[in-house]
Design a protein around this motif. Sequence first.
Motif, short mmCIF file in Angstrom:
data_model
loop_
_atom_site.label_atom_id
_atom_site.label_comp_id
_atom_site.label_asym_id
_atom_site.label_seq_id
_atom_site.Cartn_x
_atom_site.Cartn_y
_atom_site.Cartn_z
N ALA A 183 0.83 -1.21 0.00
CA ALA A 183 0.00 0.00 0.00
C ALA A 183 0.86 1.26 0.00
O ALA A 183 0.58 2.23 -0.72
N LEU A 184 1.94 1.24 0.78
CA LEU A 184 2.83 2.40 0.86
C LEU A 184 3.57 2.60 -0.46
O LEU A 184 3.74 3.74 -0.93
N ALA A 185 4.00 1.50 -1.09
CA ALA A 185 4.76 1.59 -2.34
C ALA A 185 3.92 2.08 -3.50
O ALA A 185 4.45 2.55 -4.51
N ALA A 186 2.59 1.98 -3.38
CA ALA A 186 1.72 2.40 -4.47
C ALA A 186 1.45 3.90 -4.47
O ALA A 186 0.87 4.43 -5.42
N VAL A 212 13.58 2.79 -8.14
CA VAL A 212 13.35 4.14 -8.68
C VAL A 212 11.87 4.47 -8.80
O VAL A 212 11.50 5.55 -9.25
N GLY A 213 10.99 3.52 -8.44
CA GLY A 213 9.56 3.79 -8.42
C GLY A 213 8.79 3.39 -9.66
O GLY A 213 7.62 3.73 -9.79
N GLN A 214 9.43 2.64 -10.58
CA GLN A 214 8.72 2.23 -11.79
C GLN A 214 7.90 0.95 -11.57
O GLN A 214 7.02 0.65 -12.37
N LEU A 215 8.23 0.21 -10.53
CA LEU A 215 7.44 -0.95 -10.14
C LEU A 215 6.91 -0.70 -8.72
O LEU A 215 7.54 0.00 -7.93
N PRO A 216 5.71 -1.25 -8.44
CA PRO A 216 4.92 -2.17 -9.27
C PRO A 216 3.94 -1.50 -10.21
O PRO A 216 3.37 -2.14 -11.08
N LYS A 217 3.74 -0.19 -10.08
CA LYS A 217 2.62 0.47 -10.76
C LYS A 217 2.75 0.53 -12.27
O LYS A 217 1.76 0.49 -13.00
N PHE A 218 3.99 0.64 -12.78
CA PHE A 218 4.16 0.93 -14.20
C PHE A 218 4.79 -0.22 -14.98
O PHE A 218 5.51 -0.01 -15.95
N GLU A 219 4.52 -1.44 -14.56
CA GLU A 219 5.12 -2.59 -15.22
C GLU A 219 4.74 -2.69 -16.69
O GLU A 219 5.54 -3.10 -17.53
N GLU A 220 3.53 -2.27 -17.04
CA GLU A 220 3.10 -2.37 -18.43
C GLU A 220 3.88 -1.43 -19.35
O GLU A 220 3.86 -1.60 -20.57
N ASP A 221 4.57 -0.46 -18.78
CA ASP A 221 5.38 0.46 -19.60
C ASP A 221 6.77 -0.11 -19.91
O ASP A 221 7.52 0.52 -20.66
N LEU A 228 14.43 -4.48 -19.44
CA LEU A 228 15.21 -3.53 -20.23
C LEU A 228 14.97 -2.14 -19.66
O LEU A 228 13.82 -1.77 -19.37
N ILE A 229 16.02 -1.37 -19.49
CA ILE A 229 15.87 -0.06 -18.85
C ILE A 229 15.06 0.88 -19.75
O ILE A 229 15.26 0.94 -20.96
N SER A 230 14.16 1.63 -19.14
CA SER A 230 13.42 2.67 -19.86
C SER A 230 14.22 3.96 -19.90
O SER A 230 13.92 4.86 -20.69
N THR A 231 15.21 4.05 -19.04
CA THR A 231 16.13 5.18 -18.94
C THR A 231 17.29 4.72 -18.09
O THR A 231 17.11 3.89 -17.19
N SER A 232 18.48 5.25 -18.33
CA SER A 232 19.62 4.83 -17.51
C SER A 232 19.54 5.39 -16.10
O SER A 232 20.36 5.05 -15.25
N PHE A 278 5.77 9.73 -11.09
CA PHE A 278 5.43 9.08 -9.83
C PHE A 278 6.42 9.40 -8.71
O PHE A 278 6.02 9.68 -7.58
N ALA A 279 7.71 9.38 -9.01
CA ALA A 279 8.73 9.55 -7.97
C ALA A 279 9.14 10.99 -7.74
O ALA A 279 9.88 11.29 -6.81
N ALA A 280 8.66 11.92 -8.57
CA ALA A 280 9.13 13.30 -8.53
C ALA A 280 8.43 14.11 -7.44
O ALA A 280 7.23 13.96 -7.19
N ALA A 281 9.19 15.01 -6.80
CA ALA A 281 8.62 15.98 -5.87
C ALA A 281 8.52 17.36 -6.54
O ALA A 281 7.71 18.19 -6.12
#
Length: 434
Positions: A101-104, A208-217, A227-231, A328-331
């Motif tokens: 729940a916290l990670a989402a 970096v916050g791309q999982l679990p929410k953005f796995e389809e990307d 495969l990295i979406s960005t380095s 998602f991870a940006a402030a």
Amino acid sequence: MHDVRLVREDPAAFDAALARRGASASATALLALDEQRRQTIAAAQAAQARRNELSKAIGQAKAKGDGATAEALMRDVAALKERLPALASEEQRLGSKFETALAALPNLPLADVPDGVDEADNQLVHERGRKPVFDFAVREHADIGPPLGLDFETGAAIAGARFTLVRGHAARLGRALGQFGLDVLTRDHGYEEVMPPLLVRQDAVYGVGQLPKFEEDLFKTTDGRYLISTSEVSLTNIVREKILRADELPLRFTALTPCFRSEAGAAGRDTRGFIRQHQFDKAEMVSIVEPDRSEAEHERMTAAAEDVLTRLELPFRRMKLCAGDMGFAAARTYDLEVWLPGQDRYREVSSCSTCTDFQARRMNARYRPEGEPAGATGNQKGPTRFVHTLNGSGLVVGRIMVAILENYQQADGAVAVPAVLQPYLGGLNRLEPR
């Protein structure tokens, strides 16, 4: 990841910040789950302590020859022994549910981030450079590019939609841009060049916050790697599970790598041309800093990205993204948008974000502040704090190539080469169409 102590201290402020991001989760539900978890932990600890007490009492009863009391106590210990695994299992279940729940939940926006839901609510910070003036009919890059080597049809035939075969002058221009971007970032802005893995483990993407929410990307391999979406993924995870010394900071990394994105949800958007691809090259920037330096580092990083555009003499503007339009991870995020005369609009070519300690908590990346004692065993003891992480696009090769094709186009179909790129092209100052 959020510090749950901050949620407990001011749940109303936490909910208000989440609402700015458009998140429907509430601190109340999160804290209720946290309380269940803590009660279960307390019950397990109490049961274990009681078992230890009873075990000691059994020994004392036996020493006194009181067999009846020892037998009764042994029955109580047996009951506790049966209960403890159930408590441990429940603790694990609730802990996992709480962490999920916290990670989402997305990072909370900083106070100066404007309210809003999408790009229409973003704020202009400044504009730089002059838009070119043409005395002929301006064309888009999708029309300029093919005679220079952007082969959309062959790329699609080989790999499918959103893949482009780049050859000839366009390939040389792409190589020059990548090298130029690395040179500016390393030589003039102090970033350390890295050649990172392009395939990473699940925990790196989670960090970096791309999982679990953005796995389809993401593109996932048959052995469970991504495969990295960005380095940014590889570079930020350099400090994963590490305790750094304060004198090691700041760390600044850059890498020119292929990036792979499924572009889930992008159906019908930018289907023509070179703007939105499944595979593209990018020189990324990542900074790891002490918390009190992250504000200045965000400005420094964005200025480095602006320097690249300024040297290429491309007109651009800086936008401060509203809370609803940030990643998602940006402030806080600044987007740099370059002018595309063929499209008669600005398009994003760089995004620079500060993530505060959000990613560091997910990666357990910490540092020991200056002057804090390290303890008797070196850096494994003593107080530590989470680092702050920042990331930004130093130069996205494909999108900058698009900007050059449109801003430097000539009436005869050729494209002038920006002065700073000419040394990388053997002195060539024009790309002639074939």
